[in-house]
Scaffold this motif. Structure first.
Motif, PDB file in Angstrom:
ATOM      1  N   HIS A 269      -4.941  13.881  -3.373  1.00 45.83           N
ATOM      2  CA  HIS A 269      -4.902  12.508  -2.853  1.00 45.83           C
ATOM      3  C   HIS A 269      -4.773  11.532  -4.025  1.00 45.83           C
TER       4      HIS A 269
ATOM      5  N   TYR B 164      -2.521  -0.150  11.024  1.00 50.39           N
ATOM      6  CA  TYR B 164      -2.626  -0.592   9.620  1.00 50.39           C
ATOM      7  C   TYR B 164      -1.348  -0.298   8.834  1.00 50.39           C
TER       8      TYR B 164
ATOM      9  N   GLY C 228      -4.963   5.175  -3.115  1.00 49.78           N
ATOM     10  CA  GLY C 228      -6.365   4.871  -2.777  1.00 49.78           C
ATOM     11  C   GLY C 228      -7.086   4.265  -3.982  1.00 49.78           C
TER      12      GLY C 228
ATOM     13  N   SER D  98       0.848  -1.203   0.000  1.00 53.31           N
ATOM     14  CA  SER D  98       0.000   0.000   0.000  1.00 53.31           C
ATOM     15  C   SER D  98       0.875   1.242   0.000  1.00 53.31           C
TER      16      SER D  98
ATOM     17  N   ILE E 260     -16.117   2.243   0.567  1.00 46.82           N
ATOM     18  CA  ILE E 260     -16.178   3.615   1.119  1.00 46.82           C
ATOM     19  C   ILE E 260     -16.943   4.545   0.169  1.00 46.82           C
TER      20      ILE E 260
ATOM     21  N   GLU F  48       0.397   3.364   1.931  1.00 40.71           N
ATOM     22  CA  GLU F  48       0.453   3.679   3.359  1.00 40.71           C
ATOM     23  C   GLU F  48       1.766   3.235   4.016  1.00 40.71           C
TER      24      GLU F  48
HETATM   25  C1  LIG Z   1     -12.242   7.715   5.128  1.00 39.02           C
HETATM   26  C2  LIG Z   1     -11.316   8.776   4.593  1.00 39.02           C
HETATM   27  C3  LIG Z   1     -12.149   9.941   4.029  1.00 39.02           C
HETATM   28  C4  LIG Z   1     -13.040  10.556   5.060  1.00 39.02           C
HETATM   29  C5  LIG Z   1     -12.483  11.866   5.534  1.00 39.02           C
HETATM   30  C6  LIG Z   1     -13.526  12.762   6.176  1.00 39.02           C
HETATM   31  C7  LIG Z   1     -14.213  12.091   7.324  1.00 39.02           C
HETATM   32  C8  LIG Z   1     -12.826  14.004   6.646  1.00 39.02           C
HETATM   33  O1  LIG Z   1     -14.517  13.115   5.223  1.00 39.02           O
HETATM   34  C9  LIG Z   1     -10.401   8.255   3.477  1.00 39.02           C
HETATM   35  C10 LIG Z   1      -9.443   9.359   3.000  1.00 39.02           C
HETATM   36  C11 LIG Z   1      -8.179   8.672   2.512  1.00 39.02           C
HETATM   37  C12 LIG Z   1      -8.505   7.195   2.598  1.00 39.02           C
HETATM   38  C13 LIG Z   1      -7.336   6.204   2.686  1.00 39.02           C
HETATM   39  C14 LIG Z   1      -6.364   6.361   1.545  1.00 39.02           C
HETATM   40  O2  LIG Z   1      -7.022   6.246   0.294  1.00 39.02           O
HETATM   41  C15 LIG Z   1      -5.224   5.373   1.601  1.00 39.02           C
HETATM   42  C16 LIG Z   1      -5.590   3.991   1.966  1.00 39.02           C
HETATM   43  C17 LIG Z   1      -4.768   2.975   1.594  1.00 39.02           C
HETATM   44  C18 LIG Z   1      -4.957   1.656   2.032  1.00 39.02           C
HETATM   45  O3  LIG Z   1      -4.079   0.808   1.874  1.00 39.02           O
HETATM   46  C19 LIG Z   1      -6.182   1.275   2.749  1.00 39.02           C
HETATM   47  C20 LIG Z   1      -7.254   2.315   2.709  1.00 39.02           C
HETATM   48  C21 LIG Z   1      -6.725   3.746   2.902  1.00 39.02           C
HETATM   49  C22 LIG Z   1      -6.122   3.832   4.313  1.00 39.02           C
HETATM   50  C23 LIG Z   1      -7.888   4.749   2.704  1.00 39.02           C
HETATM   51  C24 LIG Z   1      -8.936   4.605   3.834  1.00 39.02           C
HETATM   52  C25 LIG Z   1     -10.018   5.688   3.800  1.00 39.02           C
HETATM   53  C26 LIG Z   1      -9.426   7.093   3.795  1.00 39.02           C
HETATM   54  C27 LIG Z   1      -8.720   7.359   5.118  1.00 39.02           C
END
Ligand SMILES: C[C@H](CCCC(C)(C)O)[C@H]1CC[C@H]2[C@@H]3[C@H](O)CC4=CC(=O)CC[C@]4(C)[C@H]3CC[C@]12C
Ligand SMILES: NC(=O)C1=CN([C@@H]2O[C@H](COP(=O)(O)OP(=O)(O)OC[C@H]3O[C@@H](n4cnc5c(N)ncnc54)[C@H](O)[C@@H]3O)[C@@H](O)[C@H]2O)C=CC1
Length: 369
Positions: free
Chosen positions: A226, A159, A193, A129, A201, A131
């Motif tokens: 992003h 994570y 993402g 990822s 999501i 991440e």
């Molecule tokens: C849930 C987040 C968006 C809501 C923000 C709010 C509440 C202020 O409106 C998502 C924003 C970014 C996402 C993560 C990102 O795309 C990177 C990822 C990589 C992965 O390996 C797993 C998923 C994730 C951590 C992804 C998860 C959702 C977000 C945090």
């Protein structure tokens, strides 16, 4: 594997093959890998759509199993030529404990590696990822970076910590001798993402918008970029890597590749509106409606509530200090490493990725169209 006697007889195993990405990898393999003779799909929960795949020319074997159970993994890997390890616990909302996340993502990956070594399976592709790099705990931006961009990958959340540890295990296993004496060849793919058909999501945001009368409220400044990549292109990259690992083992073994395509650089919310907009939702506000300090406070309150309510119920909203920090930190990639190393070009254009995703949202029950 290249030997002509074996040319049509490859056995692939996809762990997590019933997940969002896993399903696309499975379908892509069946469409794009002519040398496949058996496709094993290993997952904690098997989905009914697997049945429809069993009528084709490739033998599709569904295996219900748990990556944390070494013996179950060993049995699934035995006799496979290639393993695509995409199973993982994707939890940034506090649904699972840190221990469980570690067990599935790290111990599960170690079990896959050991099973490859013991059974003589030589090719392992790991779904890592973005991440594992960032955004880091300092909230530093990563602006159109590549695999060599210096960046302090410092994490505290379970994570990203688990994905980073697992990725390291996979890369360090490259070159280990497997049963029979040949070297294991591994590499890791780091999607940003992922979006596309089946994205939970996106589904959540869509339903939230419907509940709010067709509106979503901007929380993050439009200037925060992003990185996003279409699920079909991520799947295609897995298929290509798996195919090319043998021929380009010296170049690709032990390497990491960001997953990328031509999806535009936008904020998380503006990007989602590319799909949710044509389905009848609108994003209210050119700027965030709430000041950032208030969002930080609400996120902290959610974390506190989650902790207080844990003995009674699971409270796991989208907003928490970690998701807010990720959504509010620029993280985008710009790289051609996959193109240079194994000839990757996105299979789906941005227009096609967008159209397919919109059609999927529209097909959801209760569409606002
Ligand atoms: C849930 C987040 C968006 C809501 C923000 C709010 C509440 C202020 O409106 C998502 C924003 C970014 C996402 C993560 C990102 O795309 C990177 C990822 C990589 C992965 O390996 C797993 C998923 C994730 C951590 C992804 C998860 C959702 C977000 C945090
Ligand atoms: N969704 C995203 O935006 C991104 C995901 N990834 C990675 O891609 C991979 C797939 O993610 P998604 O498809 O989004 O998640 P998902 O949750 O839809 O799929 C994961 C699959 O793994 C299975 N699984 C979980 N625990 C298991 C266990 N103990 N044993 C066997 N199977 C198990 C689940 O049942 C599920 O089918 C994960 O490794 C994730 O870390 C990487 C970058 C971005």
């Amino acid at each position: 594997m290249a030997d002509s006697a074996q040319a049509q007889k490859l056995v692939y195993l996809v762990t997590g093959g019933c997940g969002f990405l896993g399903e696309h990898v499975v379908r892509m393999l069946l469409q794009q890998e002519p040398r496949l003779c058996e496709l094993r799909i290993f997952d904690l929960h098997l989905d009914p759509w697997l049945e429809e795949l069993k009528t084709g020319p490739v033998q599709v074997t569904a295996i219900q199993g748990d990556v944390t159970q070494a013996h179950e993994v060993a049995a699934a890997v035995a006799g496979a030529h290639v393993v695509i390890h995409t199973a993982g616990l994707v939890d940034v909302f506090g649904r699972a404990s840190p221990e469980t996340i570690h067990e599935v993502n790290v111990q599960g990956t170690q079990n896959v590696i050991e099973a490859c070594v013991q059974s003589g399976t030589r090719f392992l592709v790991y779904t890592s990822s973005m991440e594992v790099v960032g955004p880091n705990v300092k909230g530093q931006p990563f602006y159109r970076g590549n695999e060599n961009t210096p960046y302090e990958a410092a994490h505290r959340h379970p994570y990203p910590c688990s994905k980073a540890l697992a990725e390291r295990l996979v890369l360090e296993a490259n070159g280990r001798k497997v049963r029979g004496g040949l070297p294991l060849v591994t590499c890791a793919l780091r999607p940003t993402g992922i979006y596309g058909e089946g994205h939970q999501i996106m589904r959540d945001f869509y339903h939230q918008g419907l509940r709010l009368g067709g509106r979503l409220f901007r929380a993050i400044p439009a200037s925060v970029e992003h990185g996003r990549v279409y699920v079909g292109n991520v799947a295609w990259m897995h298929v290509l890597v798996a195919r090319e690992l043998e021929h380009r083992a010296a170049l690709m073994g032990g390497q990491v590749y960001f997953c990328y395509d031509n999806s535009p650089y936008k904020s998380y919310e503006d990007f989602n509106m590319e799909f949710l907009g044509p389905c009848g939702l609108r994003l209210v506000g050119a700027r965030p409606l709430l000041p950032y300090w208030l969002l930080v406070l609400l996120a902290a309150l959610n974390a506190l509530l989650q902790w207080l309510l844990r003995p009674l119920l699971l409270y796991a909203p989208l907003l928490n200090p970690y998701t807010l920090a990720v959504a509010n930190t620029t993280f985008t990639v710009s790289t051609d490493k996959a193109q240079r190393h194994f000839g990757y070009e996105p299979l789906f254009s941005w227009e096609e990725s967008r159209t397919r995703t919109i059609r999927w949202v529209q097909a959801m029950e209760g569409s606002a169209q």
